[in-house]
Enzyme design. Structure first.
Site, PDB file in Angstrom:
ATOM      1  CG  HIS A   1       4.237   5.299   9.068  1.00  0.00           C
ATOM      2  ND1 HIS A   1       3.266   4.141   8.764  1.00  0.00           N
ATOM      3  CD2 HIS A   1       4.561   6.190   8.490  1.00  0.00           C
ATOM      4  CE1 HIS A   1       3.279   4.100   7.065  1.00  0.00           C
ATOM      5  NE2 HIS A   1       4.111   4.871   6.739  1.00  0.00           N
TER       6      HIS A   1
ATOM      7  CB  CYS B   1       5.789  11.061   0.911  1.00  0.00           C
ATOM      8  SG  CYS B   1       4.522  12.022   0.692  1.00  0.00           S
TER       9      CYS B   1
ATOM     10  NE  ARG C   1      -1.110   2.117   3.072  1.00  0.00           N
ATOM     11  CZ  ARG C   1      -0.384   3.759   3.272  1.00  0.00           C
ATOM     12  NH1 ARG C   1      -0.403   4.308   2.433  1.00  0.00           N
ATOM     13  NH2 ARG C   1      -0.049   3.529   4.353  1.00  0.00           N
ATOM     14  CG  ASP C   2       3.366   4.020   3.030  1.00  0.00           C
ATOM     15  OD1 ASP C   2       2.929   5.499   1.971  1.00  0.00           O
ATOM     16  OD2 ASP C   2       3.704   4.565   4.173  1.00  0.00           O
TER      17      ASP C   2
ATOM     18  CG  HIS D   1       8.095   7.701   5.265  1.00  0.00           C
ATOM     19  ND1 HIS D   1       7.804   6.869   4.072  1.00  0.00           N
ATOM     20  CD2 HIS D   1       6.875   7.131   5.875  1.00  0.00           C
ATOM     21  CE1 HIS D   1       6.759   6.219   3.857  1.00  0.00           C
ATOM     22  NE2 HIS D   1       6.190   7.017   5.176  1.00  0.00           N
TER      23      HIS D   1
ATOM     24  CG  ASN E   1       6.849   3.367   4.238  1.00  0.00           C
ATOM     25  OD1 ASN E   1       6.480   2.834   3.592  1.00  0.00           O
ATOM     26  ND2 ASN E   1       6.229   3.456   5.269  1.00  0.00           N
TER      27      ASN E   1
HETATM   28  C1  LIG Z   1     -10.447  11.100   1.385  1.00  0.00           C
HETATM   29  C2  LIG Z   1     -10.841  11.585  -0.487  1.00  0.00           C
HETATM   30  C3  LIG Z   1     -11.605  11.124  -0.851  1.00  0.00           C
HETATM   31  C4  LIG Z   1     -12.286  12.859  -0.545  1.00  0.00           C
HETATM   32  O1  LIG Z   1     -11.741  13.373  -1.181  1.00  0.00           O
HETATM   33  P1  LIG Z   1     -12.516  14.410  -2.372  1.00  0.00           P
HETATM   34  O2  LIG Z   1     -12.488  15.292  -3.415  1.00  0.00           O
HETATM   35  O3  LIG Z   1     -12.912  15.740  -0.949  1.00  0.00           O
HETATM   36  O4  LIG Z   1     -14.194  14.103  -2.266  1.00  0.00           O
HETATM   37  P2  LIG Z   1     -15.290  13.799  -3.122  1.00  0.00           P
HETATM   38  O5  LIG Z   1     -16.311  13.218  -2.498  1.00  0.00           O
HETATM   39  O6  LIG Z   1     -15.698  16.139  -3.417  1.00  0.00           O
HETATM   40  O7  LIG Z   1     -14.902  12.919  -4.176  1.00  0.00           O
HETATM   41  C5  LIG Z   1     -14.277  13.230  -5.713  1.00  0.00           C
HETATM   42  C6  LIG Z   1     -13.985  11.664  -6.276  1.00  0.00           C
HETATM   43  O8  LIG Z   1     -13.141  11.272  -5.417  1.00  0.00           O
HETATM   44  C7  LIG Z   1     -14.372  10.304  -5.844  1.00  0.00           C
HETATM   45  N1  LIG Z   1     -14.445   9.661  -4.708  1.00  0.00           N
HETATM   46  C8  LIG Z   1     -14.489  10.153  -2.888  1.00  0.00           C
HETATM   47  N2  LIG Z   1     -14.702   8.432  -2.161  1.00  0.00           N
HETATM   48  C9  LIG Z   1     -14.640   8.115  -2.631  1.00  0.00           C
HETATM   49  C10 LIG Z   1     -13.618   6.119  -2.221  1.00  0.00           C
HETATM   50  N3  LIG Z   1     -13.585   6.282  -1.431  1.00  0.00           N
HETATM   51  N4  LIG Z   1     -13.210   5.646  -3.316  1.00  0.00           N
HETATM   52  C11 LIG Z   1     -13.039   5.693  -4.828  1.00  0.00           C
HETATM   53  N5  LIG Z   1     -13.868   7.152  -5.591  1.00  0.00           N
HETATM   54  C12 LIG Z   1     -13.722   7.986  -4.594  1.00  0.00           C
HETATM   55  C13 LIG Z   1     -15.800  10.160  -5.133  1.00  0.00           C
HETATM   56  O9  LIG Z   1     -16.739   9.857  -6.096  1.00  0.00           O
HETATM   57  C14 LIG Z   1     -15.579  11.712  -6.504  1.00  0.00           C
HETATM   58  O10 LIG Z   1     -15.407  11.366  -7.539  1.00  0.00           O
HETATM   59  P3  LIG Z   1     -15.535  11.818  -9.007  1.00  0.00           P
HETATM   60  O11 LIG Z   1     -17.339  12.247  -8.739  1.00  0.00           O
HETATM   61  O12 LIG Z   1     -14.533  13.033  -9.398  1.00  0.00           O
HETATM   62  O13 LIG Z   1     -15.496  11.022 -10.766  1.00  0.00           O
HETATM   63  C15 LIG Z   1      -9.278  12.137  -1.681  1.00  0.00           C
HETATM   64  O14 LIG Z   1      -8.476  12.699  -1.155  1.00  0.00           O
HETATM   65  C16 LIG Z   1      -9.010  10.386  -1.567  1.00  0.00           C
HETATM   66  O15 LIG Z   1      -9.136   9.877  -2.305  1.00  0.00           O
HETATM   67  N6  LIG Z   1      -7.640  11.220  -1.484  1.00  0.00           N
HETATM   68  C17 LIG Z   1      -6.695  10.267  -1.546  1.00  0.00           C
HETATM   69  C18 LIG Z   1      -5.554  10.023  -0.776  1.00  0.00           C
HETATM   70  C19 LIG Z   1      -5.163   9.041  -0.064  1.00  0.00           C
HETATM   71  O16 LIG Z   1      -4.725   7.565  -0.320  1.00  0.00           O
HETATM   72  N7  LIG Z   1      -3.147   9.274   0.736  1.00  0.00           N
HETATM   73  C20 LIG Z   1      -1.919   8.169   0.756  1.00  0.00           C
HETATM   74  C21 LIG Z   1      -2.638   7.702   1.886  1.00  0.00           C
HETATM   75  S1  LIG Z   1      -2.164   8.406   3.526  1.00  0.00           S
HETATM   76  C22 LIG Z   1      -0.855   8.043   3.421  1.00  0.00           C
HETATM   77  O17 LIG Z   1      -0.135   7.111   2.693  1.00  0.00           O
HETATM   78  C23 LIG Z   1       0.249   8.474   5.109  1.00  0.00           C
HETATM   79  C24 LIG Z   1       0.976   6.903   6.099  1.00  0.00           C
HETATM   80  C25 LIG Z   1      -1.212   6.535   5.569  1.00  0.00           C
HETATM   81  O18 LIG Z   1       1.549   5.774   4.684  1.00  0.00           O
HETATM   82  C26 LIG Z   1       1.661   7.735   6.946  1.00  0.00           C
HETATM   83  C27 LIG Z   1       2.356   8.211   6.711  1.00  0.00           C
HETATM   84  O19 LIG Z   1       3.294   8.362   6.072  1.00  0.00           O
HETATM   85  O20 LIG Z   1       2.359  10.046   6.910  1.00  0.00           O
END
Ligand SMILES: CC(C)(COP(=O)([O-])OP(=O)([O-])OC[C@H]1O[C@@H](n2cnc3c(N)ncnc32)[C@H](O)[C@@H]1OP(=O)([O-])[O-])[C@@H](O)C(=O)NCCC(=O)NCCSC(=O)C[C@@](C)(O)CC(=O)[O-]
Length: 299
Positions: free
Chosen positions: A207, A240, A15-16, A209, A249
């Site tokens: 966690h 990232c 995933r990450d 990196h 990571n």
């Molecule tokens: C949170 C949202 C969904 C808000 O996204 P948004 O744009 O604010 O939400 P929305 O409700 O306005 O939806 C926008 C579009 O996304 C779709 N949508 C809405 N929700 C979903 C869903 N669940 N699955 C699939 N599609 C989805 C929705 O249907 C729409 O599609 P459109 O109408 O434009 O075609 C968006 O910002 C997002 O997906 N962000 C991705 C964040 C992400 O995955 N980041 C990486 C992981 S975090 C990380 O890596 C850190 C971590 C955990 O590892 C720890 C560290 O190291 O820090």
């Protein structure tokens, strides 16, 4: 504080790690990676994310990956779910454990999940309710706990209330992420000292990196603080997208080698893990990010 006898590694490579790779990765390659990790003895594997494919294209197809993997009893196969839609998709894919993710910095929260920290916590409430009613456990993440690519230094005092909020809403464990890998061992010790006043140490994870080469030192510093769960990524996969120059990571192989040297059990087979990391590195056409794997496979 004495070192723990057992440590649980949360494998976040599929995933990450893969979410940050530039080239497309097939469902079959993702499935093979997860199966290899299961064979290596990982007890917890984060398989994918149910997020918007526009935001994170590499995680599209997570349902197919769940459908394809061979799940071993006793192993947790988890996924990220940032909103109710994500949780519903995860449930439909048969996922039994999900993770929600917040940040300790406002700017990162906006860039990563398009809302403020407090909006994100509100957004998680219905996820917690729905997960509870389906018997699905929820893990929490806090990003940018030791630094933010937009805001710079982040204090432990900024992290503690976010970790506390996730814990209070029902996350059984809160993983503190040094997203950009700038933290030092001193920062890490202070972080856990401060946050553990709000969330019990047994429910915190580290966690790290490795951008500045500090991740292994930070794991050791965390062990000294009584932390015994760490997220890591086979072959040090990842980076990232929001942090220039950030590496993956900490490599699972390198943490495992550290733990073995300390006589700490984790139930993982290092040789099999190295083979899993070599395989996915070859698929991706990238150098293996684990120092241990590089040393063991040299020549
Ligand atoms: C949170 C949202 C969904 C808000 O996204 P948004 O744009 O604010 O939400 P929305 O409700 O306005 O939806 C926008 C579009 O996304 C779709 N949508 C809405 N929700 C979903 C869903 N669940 N699955 C699939 N599609 C989805 C929705 O249907 C729409 O599609 P459109 O109408 O434009 O075609 C968006 O910002 C997002 O997906 N962000 C991705 C964040 C992400 O995955 N980041 C990486 C992981 S975090 C990380 O890596 C850190 C971590 C955990 O590892 C720890 C560290 O190291 O820090």
């Amino acid at each position: 504080m004495s070192l723990p006898k057992h440590v649980r590694l949360v494998e976040v490579g599929p995933r990450d790690g893969l979410q940050n790779e530039a080239q497309p990765i097939s469902v079959a390659d993702k499935v093979r990676l997860v199966d290899d990790l299961t064979e290596a003895g990982l007890s917890y594997i984060e398989v994918g994310s149910f997020v918007s494919p526009k935001w994170v294209p590499q995680m599209a197809g997570s349902a197919e990956v769940f459908a394809g993997i061979r799940q071993r009893p006793g192993v947790t196969y988890a996924a990220l779910a940032p909103n109710l839609r994500g949780l519903e998709d995860a449930l439909a894919a048969g996922v039994k454990e999900v993770a929600v993710f917040a940040a300790a910095s406002e700017a990162f929260s906006q860039r990563n999940i398009n809302c403020s920290i407090s909006e994100s916590l509100t957004r998680f409430e219905p996820i917690m309710d729905a997960a509870r009613s389906h018997g699905v456990r929820v893990r929490g993440y806090v990003s940018c706990v030791l630094g933010c690519p937009y805001e710079g230094k982040v204090s432990a005092e900024q992290v503690a209330p976010v970790a506390r909020a996730l814990h209070d809403m029902g996350c059984y464990e809160v993983s503190l992420g040094d997203t950009i890998g700038t933290g030092t061992a001193g920062d890490t010790r202070r972080l856990f000292e401060v946050v553990s006043k709000q969330v019990p140490r047994e429910q915190l994870a580290g966690h790290f990196h490795d951008t500045y080469g500090q991740a292994l030192a930070n794991v050791y510093a965390s062990l000294l603080e009584g932390i015994n769960v760490f997220d890591s990524s086979v072959a040090g996969l990842g980076g990232c997208p929001y942090a220039k120059g950030a590496t993956g990571n900490i490599a699972t192989e390198d943490v495992l080698y550290l733990l073995q040297g300390l006589g700490i059990d984790s139930g993982i087979d290092l040789d099999r893990l190295i083979a899993a990391g070599q395989r996915i590195s070859t698929v991706l056409g990238r150098a293996n990010g684990s120092r241990v794997a590089r040393a063991r496979t040299a020549g």
